[in-house]
Structures are given as structure tokens and as C-alpha cells.
Design an enzyme around this catalytic site. Sequence first.
Site, mmCIF file in Angstrom:
data_model
loop_
_atom_site.group_PDB
_atom_site.id
_atom_site.type_symbol
_atom_site.label_atom_id
_atom_site.label_comp_id
_atom_site.label_asym_id
_atom_site.label_seq_id
_atom_site.Cartn_x
_atom_site.Cartn_y
_atom_site.Cartn_z
ATOM 1 N N ASP A 110 -11.207 -9.535 -14.120
ATOM 2 C CA ASP A 110 -9.901 -9.720 -13.478
ATOM 3 C C ASP A 110 -9.986 -10.688 -12.289
ATOM 4 O OD1 ASP A 110 -7.170 -9.260 -13.247
ATOM 5 O OD2 ASP A 110 -7.428 -7.551 -11.905
ATOM 6 N N HIS B 214 -8.518 -19.070 -15.832
ATOM 7 C CA HIS B 214 -8.988 -18.539 -17.122
ATOM 8 C C HIS B 214 -10.083 -19.460 -17.682
ATOM 9 C CE1 HIS B 214 -5.826 -15.638 -16.970
ATOM 10 N NE2 HIS B 214 -4.840 -16.480 -17.203
ATOM 11 N N LEU C 111 -28.084 -8.534 -28.519
ATOM 12 C CA LEU C 111 -26.986 -8.052 -27.673
ATOM 13 C C LEU C 111 -25.729 -7.968 -28.535
ATOM 14 C CD1 LEU C 111 -25.907 -7.450 -24.713
ATOM 15 C CD2 LEU C 111 -25.166 -9.829 -24.706
HETATM 16 C C1 IPE Z 1 -6.700 -6.037 -16.952
HETATM 17 O O1 IPE Z 1 -6.236 -6.964 -16.034
HETATM 18 C C2 IPE Z 1 -6.790 -6.652 -18.313
HETATM 19 C C3 IPE Z 1 -7.835 -7.672 -18.473
HETATM 20 C C4 IPE Z 1 -8.710 -8.044 -17.572
HETATM 21 C C5 IPE Z 1 -7.882 -8.283 -19.765
HETATM 22 P P1 IPE Z 1 -4.689 -7.041 -15.639
HETATM 23 O O2 IPE Z 1 -4.562 -8.111 -14.635
HETATM 24 O O3 IPE Z 1 -3.854 -7.153 -16.858
HETATM 25 O O4 IPE Z 1 -4.451 -5.587 -14.986
HETATM 26 P P2 IPE Z 1 -3.324 -5.084 -14.006
HETATM 27 O O5 IPE Z 1 -2.005 -5.515 -14.563
HETATM 28 O O6 IPE Z 1 -3.590 -5.692 -12.676
HETATM 29 O O7 IPE Z 1 -3.495 -3.595 -13.965
HETATM 30 C C1 IPE Z 2 -7.671 -11.582 -15.845
HETATM 31 O O1 IPE Z 2 -7.192 -12.343 -14.799
HETATM 32 C C2 IPE Z 2 -7.480 -12.239 -17.185
HETATM 33 C C3 IPE Z 2 -6.451 -11.612 -18.029
HETATM 34 C C4 IPE Z 2 -5.813 -10.499 -17.762
HETATM 35 C C5 IPE Z 2 -6.113 -12.295 -19.262
HETATM 36 P P1 IPE Z 2 -5.665 -12.305 -14.376
HETATM 37 O O2 IPE Z 2 -4.921 -13.335 -15.154
HETATM 38 O O3 IPE Z 2 -5.114 -10.925 -14.482
HETATM 39 O O4 IPE Z 2 -5.762 -12.746 -12.862
HETATM 40 P P2 IPE Z 2 -4.996 -12.095 -11.624
HETATM 41 O O5 IPE Z 2 -5.300 -10.620 -11.624
HETATM 42 O O6 IPE Z 2 -3.532 -12.381 -11.829
HETATM 43 O O7 IPE Z 2 -5.567 -12.788 -10.442
HETATM 44 MG MG MG Z 3 -5.108 -9.339 -13.201
#
Ligand code: IPE
Ligand code: IPE
Ligand code: MG
Length: 241
Positions: free
Chosen positions: A16, A33, A127
Amino acid sequence: MPSAQSPPVHVAIIMDGNGRWAEDRGLERMAGHAFGVDSVRSAVKAAMELGVRYLTLYAFSTENWNRPSDEVDALMDLLVKSLAGEAQELAKKGVRLRAMGSLDRLPQGCRASLAEAEAQTSKCDRLNLTLALSYSGRWELVEAVRQAIASGVDPKNVDEDSIRALLAFPELPDPELLIRTGGEQRVSNFLLWQIAYTEFHFTSVFWPDFRESHFNEAIEEYNNRQRRFGKTGAQIQRTSS
Ligand code: IPE
Ligand code: IPE
Ligand code: MG
């Protein structure tokens, strides 16, 4: 009292913070990303060096389908490109790649690249790398209940083992350690059944900045945890001495 653990067999990661990493730099969320792909390489390398056998990465949740469609489309494109670029290298390293989730929701191109990467790495077993894609813990449990009902299972035969057998990848051991980057301290619908006794490591490092040293720090912290599984600390010390 800290106690040394055997190295974790299965590490799961909620990757995240990509969007915030990019926004901090005045970049589009997608740049975060894209940089996150390097972090996946680092996590795979660190896991292999430590002898971790299963690495499960939360790449796209069921709820992530609710993001703006341009971000969803760009993420799917990135997935296709990354798979095409990495599969051969993964196979060389002995990494078996599989995707777990409601894959029929993915665009056809993604499903095709996944199938190809899975086929290219199917003989590898150093792995086991599982990408949780279009995945959520509740989705997985709903699917398990559906299958149980469809097969006419007798309620008397329902127990923890029979439920586990209906999970998406029943052969995955429960993760000993779950890492979440990006500063949030929540599970966001990941592996709900499997994390009953998992140790959590939360770090404020955004996923695109995550490197082997961060992975190793998480393992070190894990090594200093005492896992009690409902027993008392004294009972655990008696069995480990
Ligand atoms: C969790 O991250 C999902 C992934 C890392 C794929 P999110 O950014 O979607 O989670 P929330 O919305 O902050 O809980
Ligand atoms: C995690 O990073 C990747 C996915 C959920 C696809 P985010 O896109 O949620 O990044 P933040 O949390 O908004 O910074
Ligand atoms: Mg996120």
C-alpha cells in the site's frame, strides 16, 4: 520475553501507499504503481535469500474495482506489461507464479498474460509467489460456502479442515507474518481465514520505497515476537527450552 522463531515459511504483504508516494512527488498516482514493480522484485529477492517458501502479494482487491476507471485500466495494463517482462526471469530463479482471486472479472488480455506466466513458471518450486488479484477474504469465503452448498455437504462433516479445503489455494500454509506498507493499520479484506494467528508488521514506508532492508527488518521484528496461540508465556517457554 523475546524468543527466536524459525524463519517464516509464508509471508504475505499488503502493498500500500503507491498513490501517496506519487502525490508527494507531484506525479500521477500511476507513477507510484509503476515504481512499485521494482519493490516486488526486491521483496521476491529478499524472500528467496531468507528461504521463505511462499510469498503472497495483495495487488488488487475486490473493492479496488470501485476506483476511477482510468486508474483501474492503467493498473491492468501495467499488470500485463510486468508479467510479460518478468515471467522468464521468475522461471530462471525458480519462482512459481499464480494468481488468486475472482479472475473472471479481469480483462481478457490480463487473463491471457497470467495464464502464460503461470504456464512458464509451473515447474518451479523454490518460491511460490501468489498474486492476490481481484481478491478479497470475504469473496474467498463466499466462494467456499457456495461450493459446500453445491456439493451437498452434510453439516456434520463441516470442520476447519473441510472449510480450508474449499479456499482458493488450500495448499498455502497460513502466513506466519503479514507486512503492510503505507502506514495504515488495517487488513482491508485480505486473507481473513488464514490470518487467525498471523503476526502483523506495519510500516509507514510507501510500497514504491520498499526494499530488501525493509523486508529484513520485518523478519527481525517477527523473530523477536513470542507466538502463544492461546497458551501462557510460561507454557511456551517450557516447550521451547
Ligand atoms: C489494500 O489497499 C489493497 C491492496 C494493497 C491491493 P487499499 O488502499 O485498497 O486499502 P484501503 O482502502 O486503504 O483500506
Ligand atoms: C496500493 O497503493 C495499490 C493498490 C491498491 C492497487 P494505493 O493505490 O492504495 O496507494 P494509496 O494508499 O492511495 O497511497
Ligand atoms: Mg491504499
